[in-house]
Enzyme design. Structure first.
Site, PDB file in Angstrom:
ATOM      1  N   ALA A 194      48.188  62.280  68.296  1.00 48.23           N
ATOM      2  CA  ALA A 194      48.516  62.242  69.726  1.00 48.23           C
ATOM      3  C   ALA A 194      47.354  62.395  70.712  1.00 48.23           C
ATOM      4  CB  ALA A 194      49.538  63.333  70.024  1.00 48.23           C
ATOM      5  N   ALA A 195      46.287  63.082  70.323  1.00 51.94           N
ATOM      6  CA  ALA A 195      45.248  63.412  71.318  1.00 51.94           C
ATOM      7  C   ALA A 195      44.421  62.186  71.702  1.00 51.94           C
ATOM      8  CB  ALA A 195      44.321  64.490  70.750  1.00 51.94           C
ATOM      9  N   PRO A 196      43.951  62.095  72.947  1.00 50.11           N
ATOM     10  CA  PRO A 196      44.031  63.095  74.023  1.00 50.11           C
ATOM     11  C   PRO A 196      45.354  63.097  74.793  1.00 50.11           C
ATOM     12  CG  PRO A 196      42.713  61.221  74.726  1.00 50.11           C
ATOM     13  CD  PRO A 196      43.076  60.957  73.296  1.00 50.11           C
ATOM     14  N   GLY A 197      46.262  62.159  74.487  1.00 53.58           N
ATOM     15  CA  GLY A 197      47.613  62.348  74.993  1.00 53.58           C
ATOM     16  C   GLY A 197      48.106  61.383  76.056  1.00 53.58           C
ATOM     17  N   GLY A 198      47.424  60.265  76.256  1.00 54.34           N
ATOM     18  CA  GLY A 198      47.900  59.282  77.240  1.00 54.34           C
ATOM     19  C   GLY A 198      49.314  58.815  76.896  1.00 54.34           C
ATOM     20  N   LYS A 199      49.512  58.550  75.617  1.00 57.03           N
ATOM     21  CA  LYS A 199      50.835  58.028  75.209  1.00 57.03           C
ATOM     22  C   LYS A 199      51.856  59.164  75.167  1.00 57.03           C
ATOM     23  CE  LYS A 199      48.472  54.368  72.721  1.00 57.03           C
ATOM     24  NZ  LYS A 199      47.123  54.994  72.686  1.00 57.03           N
ATOM     25  N   GLU A 249      48.782  66.504  66.090  1.00 56.45           N
ATOM     26  CA  GLU A 249      47.343  66.159  66.097  1.00 56.45           C
ATOM     27  C   GLU A 249      46.650  67.082  65.100  1.00 56.45           C
ATOM     28  OE1 GLU A 249      45.136  63.904  67.628  1.00 56.45           O
ATOM     29  OE2 GLU A 249      43.679  65.027  66.447  1.00 56.45           O
ATOM     30  N   ASP A 309      50.292  56.181  66.549  1.00 54.20           N
ATOM     31  CA  ASP A 309      49.059  55.560  67.068  1.00 54.20           C
ATOM     32  C   ASP A 309      47.964  55.957  66.075  1.00 54.20           C
ATOM     33  OD1 ASP A 309      47.333  54.239  68.758  1.00 54.20           O
ATOM     34  OD2 ASP A 309      47.124  55.905  70.155  1.00 54.20           O
ATOM     35  N   CYS A 332      44.196  50.673  67.929  1.00 54.35           N
ATOM     36  CA  CYS A 332      43.296  50.049  68.918  1.00 54.35           C
ATOM     37  C   CYS A 332      42.214  49.289  68.141  1.00 54.35           C
ATOM     38  CB  CYS A 332      42.705  51.083  69.863  1.00 54.35           C
ATOM     39  SG  CYS A 332      41.875  52.448  69.043  1.00 54.35           S
TER      40      CYS A 332
HETATM   41  C1  LIG Z   1      43.849  56.607  68.152  1.00 54.14           C
HETATM   42  S1  LIG Z   1      43.673  58.306  68.430  1.00 54.14           S
HETATM   43  C2  LIG Z   1      45.134  58.673  69.308  1.00 54.14           C
HETATM   44  C3  LIG Z   1      45.126  58.377  70.774  1.00 54.14           C
HETATM   45  C4  LIG Z   1      46.358  58.939  71.466  1.00 54.14           C
HETATM   46  N1  LIG Z   1      47.574  58.474  70.869  1.00 54.14           N
HETATM   47  C5  LIG Z   1      46.394  58.636  72.950  1.00 54.14           C
HETATM   48  O1  LIG Z   1      47.051  57.701  73.381  1.00 54.14           O
HETATM   49  O2  LIG Z   1      45.747  59.373  73.726  1.00 54.14           O
HETATM   50  C6  LIG Z   1      44.060  58.960  66.862  1.00 54.14           C
HETATM   51  C7  LIG Z   1      44.191  60.461  66.825  1.00 54.14           C
HETATM   52  O3  LIG Z   1      44.746  60.805  65.565  1.00 54.14           O
HETATM   53  C8  LIG Z   1      44.175  61.998  65.098  1.00 54.14           C
HETATM   54  N2  LIG Z   1      44.437  62.012  63.642  1.00 54.14           N
HETATM   55  C9  LIG Z   1      43.770  61.364  62.675  1.00 54.14           C
HETATM   56  N3  LIG Z   1      44.348  61.563  61.480  1.00 54.14           N
HETATM   57  C10 LIG Z   1      45.411  62.360  61.703  1.00 54.14           C
HETATM   58  C11 LIG Z   1      46.401  62.941  60.869  1.00 54.14           C
HETATM   59  N4  LIG Z   1      46.399  62.729  59.553  1.00 54.14           N
HETATM   60  N5  LIG Z   1      47.341  63.729  61.425  1.00 54.14           N
HETATM   61  C12 LIG Z   1      47.345  63.957  62.763  1.00 54.14           C
HETATM   62  N6  LIG Z   1      46.435  63.443  63.600  1.00 54.14           N
HETATM   63  C13 LIG Z   1      45.486  62.654  63.084  1.00 54.14           C
HETATM   64  C14 LIG Z   1      42.732  61.894  65.534  1.00 54.14           C
HETATM   65  O4  LIG Z   1      42.122  63.159  65.601  1.00 54.14           O
HETATM   66  C15 LIG Z   1      42.884  61.238  66.903  1.00 54.14           C
HETATM   67  O5  LIG Z   1      42.994  62.212  67.901  1.00 54.14           O
END
Ligand SMILES: C[S@@+](CC[C@H](N)C(=O)[O-])C[C@H]1O[C@@H](n2cnc3c(N)ncnc32)[C@H](O)[C@@H]1O
Length: 440
Positions: free
Chosen positions: A258-263, A278, A320, A373
């Protein structure tokens, strides 16, 4: 950027010693970032956190360094080619980095020639590369003397994209790799998503999807309404996956990764009960801060989404997934030079693991949107087919849902955006998304 030092001249004679090099935090930090990317294949943010110069620099210098490094990375293929005829033999890689940085200032950043040359010479002297100061002086003076004519006849879009990526994007359509390269070749504007009813900051332009676009370089924290949580930063294309999940206020929803959380913000603003998962503690903190600024009630959990289990089956899930992020090269041009084809093997294995976990969290009839992305087929269409093979049932996106961006709807009912779309408006990031349901 700070005032230039004078270019070093001929060899010192007798008791003459050159003046100590001028401090120049901007170029020191940019040099560290670029060496990290070019020599160690380290992402820009990662290099920034390792750079001693960056820790000492003021925020303004760090921001300027970021801009200089990004411009160099965006044009790196062109810069290497331009320098080639001026170099009799291969210089050590850090020297080439300094030359490319100097050259980027001359050709793409409108830095006055004496500043671009002088600061490069000083940089080399500060970094114990003084024996190459004369070379840098001579080469950059010659590039400056030739001016923009050194770019004539060069196929810049092709040079600035690594071959494996260019080839991999051919499957996106005729002319698409070139359009993507064009989209990546300049600094991206700032897109924000407004809370319903909030006023757009001055100078913003409304895009067809509802995002507000502000000029590149806008400092978001300085915009009226930021502290009050009137909006959040989100590329126009990044708004689409959560929107296409069609979440209702009564639903129980998970945002995996989820991070940084826009969605997460988009999901929570519907009034649905949202759990954001996250696994990275530092990023989880940012997610929590963002939700607090926006005043949104979200359960934020630190957990591995591939093993986490909800208390009860969920109505809707947004996955995501972590990916190569090649779709974000407009904002993160380091991605182009850091990622390798072999990275995809680990990433796709994790994406499948997350897809299988998400499937098991859904109630029958529940919905899942898988998004990345990435512009790579392996992480997009190939994963959508893998999801189907896992028993997830496709729920294609419709022309009505994407009426404001019909070119992003694929014949399979998937979403595919890329930086060559909306070029006249400043482009957009590359996303792939597919929607599924769990059979009743
Ligand atoms: C593409 S970014 C997400 C962007 C976010 N959805 C947004 O819209 O702001 C992917 C995120 O997944 C986290 N991540 C990676 N593997 C993960 C896992 N196995 N479980 C939970 N989070 C994970 C990463 O740390 C990263 O913050």
């Amino acid at each position: 950027m700070t005032t230039p030092a004078r270019p070093s001249s001929s060899k010192p004679r007798g008791k003459f010693r050159p003046a100590p090099p001028q401090p120049d935090p901007t170029r020191d930090v940019a040099f560290d970032i670029l060496c990290g990317v070019v020599e160690h294949r380290r992402m820009l943010e990662n290099s920034l956190s390792r750079s001693a110069a960056a820790h000492q620099a003021e925020a303004r210098d760090r921001a300027a360094a970021h801009r200089l490094a990004a411009a160099t990375l965006r044009h790196m293929g062109t810069l290497r080619t331009v320098l080639e005829p001026f170099l009799k033999k291969e210089p050590p890689e850090p020297v080439r980095v300094a030359l490319m940085m100097g050259c980027a200032q001359l050709l793409f950043l409108e830095t006055p020639p004496h500043a671009a040359v002088g600061t490069t010479v000083s940089l080399l002297r500060r970094r114990k590369l003084a024996p190459f100061a004369g070379l840098a002086n001579a080469v950059l003076r010659r590039v400056a003397g030739n001016g923009p004519s050194v770019l004539e006849g060069l196929d810049q879009p092709r040079l600035d994209i690594p071959s494996w990526l260019w080839t991999s994007w051919a499957g996106l359509g005729k002319g698409v790799p070139r359009a993507i390269a064009q989209g990546i070749s300049h600094e991206a504007p700032l897109d924000i998503t407004l809370r319903p009813g909030a006023q757009a900051p001055e100078g913003g332009i409304a895009l067809p999807n509802g995002s507000i676009r502000l000029p590149a370089g806008t400092r978001v924290t300085e915009l009226i309404g930021y502290e009050e949580g009137a909006f959040w930063v989100q590329d126009a294309a990044a708004t689409l996956p959560a929107r296409l999940l069609n979440v209702q206020a009564s639903e129980r929803v998970a945002d995996l990764c989820a991070a940084p959380g826009g969605k997460t913000a988009q999901l929570a603003i519907t009034g649905a009960e949202v759990t954001a998962v996250e696994n990275n503690p530092a990023r989880l903190l940012r997610l929590k801060e963002n939700m607090a600024r926006l005043g949104l009630d979200v359960r934020c959990l630190q957990a591995d989404a591939s093993t986490w289990q909800p208390d009860a089956p969920l109505d809707a899930i947004l996955l995501d997934a972590p990916c190569s992020a090649t779709g974000t090269a407009r904002r993160h041009p380091d991605v182009l030079w850091v990622k390798r084809p072999r990275d995809l093997t680990t990433l796709t294995a994790m994406q499948d693991k997350l897809l299988a976990a998400a499937r098991d969290m859904l109630r029958p009839g529940g919905r899942l949107v898988y998004a990345v992305c990435s512009l790579q087929d392996e992480e997009g269409p190939a994963r959508a087919r893998a999801a189907q093979a896992m028993g997830l049932v496709p729920m294609p996106f419709t022309a009505e849902e994407l009426s404001f961006l019909p070119e992003a709807l694929t014949p399979e009912g998937w979403l595919r955006t890329h930086p060559g779309m909306w070029l006249d408006k400043g482009g957009m990031d590359g996303f792939f998304a597919a929607r599924f349901t769990r059979a009743l």
